[in-house]
Design a protein around this motif. Sequence first.
Motif, PDB file in Angstrom:
ATOM      1  N   PRO A 213       0.810  -1.236   0.000  1.00 42.07           N
ATOM      2  CA  PRO A 213       0.000   0.000   0.000  1.00 42.07           C
ATOM      3  C   PRO A 213       0.837   1.278   0.000  1.00 42.07           C
ATOM      4  N   SER A 214       1.849   1.363   0.880  1.00 45.38           N
ATOM      5  CA  SER A 214       2.652   2.586   0.933  1.00 45.38           C
ATOM      6  C   SER A 214       3.456   2.768  -0.350  1.00 45.38           C
ATOM      7  N   ALA A 215       3.981   1.669  -0.888  1.00 43.62           N
ATOM      8  CA  ALA A 215       4.717   1.771  -2.149  1.00 43.62           C
ATOM      9  C   ALA A 215       3.803   2.236  -3.276  1.00 43.62           C
ATOM     10  N   MET A 216       2.584   1.714  -3.315  1.00 40.27           N
ATOM     11  CA  MET A 216       1.660   2.078  -4.387  1.00 40.27           C
ATOM     12  C   MET A 216       1.241   3.543  -4.271  1.00 40.27           C
ATOM     13  N   ARG A 217       1.007   4.014  -3.049  1.00 38.34           N
ATOM     14  CA  ARG A 217       0.630   5.425  -2.886  1.00 38.34           C
ATOM     15  C   ARG A 217       1.722   6.357  -3.382  1.00 38.34           C
ATOM     16  N   LEU A 218       2.972   6.031  -3.081  1.00 38.88           N
ATOM     17  CA  LEU A 218       4.072   6.863  -3.564  1.00 38.88           C
ATOM     18  C   LEU A 218       4.214   6.768  -5.076  1.00 38.88           C
ATOM     19  N   LEU A 219       4.129   5.566  -5.620  1.00 34.07           N
ATOM     20  CA  LEU A 219       4.345   5.382  -7.055  1.00 34.07           C
ATOM     21  C   LEU A 219       3.269   6.053  -7.898  1.00 34.07           C
ATOM     22  N   VAL A 220       2.015   6.025  -7.448  1.00 36.95           N
ATOM     23  CA  VAL A 220       0.974   6.695  -8.242  1.00 36.95           C
ATOM     24  C   VAL A 220       1.161   8.203  -8.203  1.00 36.95           C
ATOM     25  N   GLU A 221       1.695   8.723  -7.095  1.00 33.14           N
ATOM     26  CA  GLU A 221       1.994  10.161  -7.057  1.00 33.14           C
ATOM     27  C   GLU A 221       3.111  10.502  -8.029  1.00 33.14           C
ATOM     28  N   LEU A 222       4.143   9.650  -8.069  1.00 35.17           N
ATOM     29  CA  LEU A 222       5.239   9.883  -9.014  1.00 35.17           C
ATOM     30  C   LEU A 222       4.747   9.797 -10.454  1.00 35.17           C
ATOM     31  N   ALA A 223       3.854   8.847 -10.728  1.00 34.09           N
ATOM     32  CA  ALA A 223       3.318   8.711 -12.081  1.00 34.09           C
ATOM     33  C   ALA A 223       2.479   9.919 -12.464  1.00 34.09           C
ATOM     34  N   ALA A 224       1.648  10.398 -11.532  1.00 34.73           N
ATOM     35  CA  ALA A 224       0.833  11.577 -11.818  1.00 34.73           C
ATOM     36  C   ALA A 224       1.700  12.824 -11.970  1.00 34.73           C
ATOM     37  N   ASP A 225       2.769  12.914 -11.184  1.00 38.04           N
ATOM     38  CA  ASP A 225       3.702  14.040 -11.326  1.00 38.04           C
ATOM     39  C   ASP A 225       4.319  14.043 -12.718  1.00 38.04           C
ATOM     40  N   ARG A 226       4.710  12.867 -13.190  1.00 33.26           N
ATOM     41  CA  ARG A 226       5.351  12.791 -14.506  1.00 33.26           C
ATOM     42  C   ARG A 226       4.389  13.237 -15.611  1.00 33.26           C
ATOM     43  N   THR A 227       3.128  12.817 -15.499  1.00 31.82           N
ATOM     44  CA  THR A 227       2.136  13.227 -16.500  1.00 31.82           C
ATOM     45  C   THR A 227       1.889  14.727 -16.450  1.00 31.82           C
ATOM     46  N   ALA A 228       1.738  15.265 -15.239  1.00 31.46           N
ATOM     47  CA  ALA A 228       1.487  16.703 -15.096  1.00 31.46           C
ATOM     48  C   ALA A 228       2.670  17.519 -15.597  1.00 31.46           C
ATOM     49  N   ALA A 229       3.886  17.062 -15.311  1.00 33.51           N
ATOM     50  CA  ALA A 229       5.074  17.789 -15.773  1.00 33.51           C
ATOM     51  C   ALA A 229       5.164  17.773 -17.291  1.00 33.51           C
ATOM     52  N   ALA A 230       4.780  16.658 -17.914  1.00 35.83           N
ATOM     53  CA  ALA A 230       4.822  16.575 -19.380  1.00 35.83           C
ATOM     54  C   ALA A 230       3.808  17.507 -20.015  1.00 35.83           C
ATOM     55  N   ARG A 231       2.674  17.728 -19.352  1.00 34.53           N
ATOM     56  CA  ARG A 231       1.612  18.556 -19.926  1.00 34.53           C
ATOM     57  C   ARG A 231       1.745  20.034 -19.564  1.00 34.53           C
ATOM     58  N   CYS A 232       2.232  20.310 -18.366  1.00 34.69           N
ATOM     59  CA  CYS A 232       2.233  21.700 -17.879  1.00 34.69           C
ATOM     60  C   CYS A 232       3.625  22.246 -17.586  1.00 34.69           C
ATOM     61  N   GLY A 233       4.649  21.419 -17.685  1.00 30.52           N
ATOM     62  CA  GLY A 233       5.998  21.866 -17.389  1.00 30.52           C
ATOM     63  C   GLY A 233       6.438  21.443 -15.999  1.00 30.52           C
ATOM     64  N   THR A 234       7.752  21.240 -15.852  1.00 36.84           N
ATOM     65  CA  THR A 234       8.282  20.767 -14.576  1.00 36.84           C
ATOM     66  C   THR A 234       8.294  21.859 -13.518  1.00 36.84           C
ATOM     67  N   GLU A 235       8.655  23.080 -13.887  1.00 35.57           N
ATOM     68  CA  GLU A 235       8.817  24.140 -12.899  1.00 35.57           C
ATOM     69  C   GLU A 235       7.513  24.522 -12.199  1.00 35.57           C
ATOM     70  N   PRO A 236       6.384  24.697 -12.909  1.00 35.72           N
ATOM     71  CA  PRO A 236       5.140  24.982 -12.186  1.00 35.72           C
ATOM     72  C   PRO A 236       4.755  23.884 -11.204  1.00 35.72           C
ATOM     73  N   LEU A 237       4.971  22.630 -11.595  1.00 40.39           N
ATOM     74  CA  LEU A 237       4.636  21.533 -10.695  1.00 40.39           C
ATOM     75  C   LEU A 237       5.578  21.518  -9.501  1.00 40.39           C
ATOM     76  N   ARG A 238       6.854  21.746  -9.738  1.00 41.13           N
ATOM     77  CA  ARG A 238       7.819  21.778  -8.645  1.00 41.13           C
ATOM     78  C   ARG A 238       7.470  22.875  -7.640  1.00 41.13           C
ATOM     79  N   SER A 239       7.151  24.047  -8.156  1.00 41.04           N
ATOM     80  CA  SER A 239       6.781  25.160  -7.278  1.00 41.04           C
ATOM     81  C   SER A 239       5.514  24.854  -6.493  1.00 41.04           C
TER      82      SER A 239
END
Length: 312
Positions: A213-239
């Motif tokens: 469960p804990s591994a899956m919660r972290l991994l889905v966040e990383l996957a969603a981060d990667r998708t959001a960064a590809a669509r909106c840019g890395t810097e806005p997501l990082r901020s």
Amino acid sequence: MIPAAALFLGAVVTGWWSPRALSRLAAAGTAPGTVIAWWLLAAAGVVAGVLGSVLLLVLPGHGPAGAVLRVLHDCWATAGHDGFPALDPIAAAGSAAVLGAAVVGLARNGLLRRRHRTVVHRRHLTALRLTGDRRPLPTLWLPDDQPIAYSMGGRRPLVVASTGLADRLTGAELRAVLEHERAHVRGHHHLLTGVAEVLGRTLRFVPLMRELPSAMRLLVELAADRTAAARCGTEPLRSALRRVRTTGGPRGALSMAGADTAIRLDHLDATAEPRFTAGVKAVVGGVAAVLAPPAVAVALVVGAGLIACPAS
């Protein structure tokens, strides 16, 4: 009984050893979606290995069990192998009882989680109807000063955000946050985390299931981060990750601040692998994960056979 015992031991070895290997692969920069598949396939392999061992005990003449026993019978006779088949009914009854208890536990935990999620989801949908938003993936805005952002899956998924979130973020940051939550819905991450939580709650005695469960919660966040960064840019997501620290949302929802921020920021800096390399790694790792229990079982049987039956 020997093939069944070997297959069961293979599942045990995989269940105890694989979390460490899977965690190292995730830390090495492998794509989150690939590591998610590896974790789930490893869990499926363990479950299939246990089920297979029970079937071999209940039906000792099924599959290769009888042939293996006949081949090794003479070699292991001195070790008391003649008495092993008498233990089959006892071992089969015990294994079937444990398996039945696990199935009942899985069903019970799954129903409880679904019931809770349904009640909470209906409350959100009731509030959403008042807004008149009929889009396939609507956003429900809450009048709250706290920066809240989370998503809910199901047949009528939705994203929930607060006015406090919009007040604290720039337009680009807000778009990145909302895209992150939409990525959870499109990737069926709520279903994946739900399955992981049910397995982890029911089979906590297995390290792989306990850490799933804990591994899956972290991994889905990383996957969603990667998708959001590809669509909106890395810097806005990082901020946005640095500015949104509160974890809002009910149990079962996936929140923007729902995992270790430092790890997520580090993964945003990781360089993506070439598509071909990533594809080969995903396939090879997936096959290895799901076939690990029978592979260990074969190694145990062959090793024991070589020791007990030296080449003549």
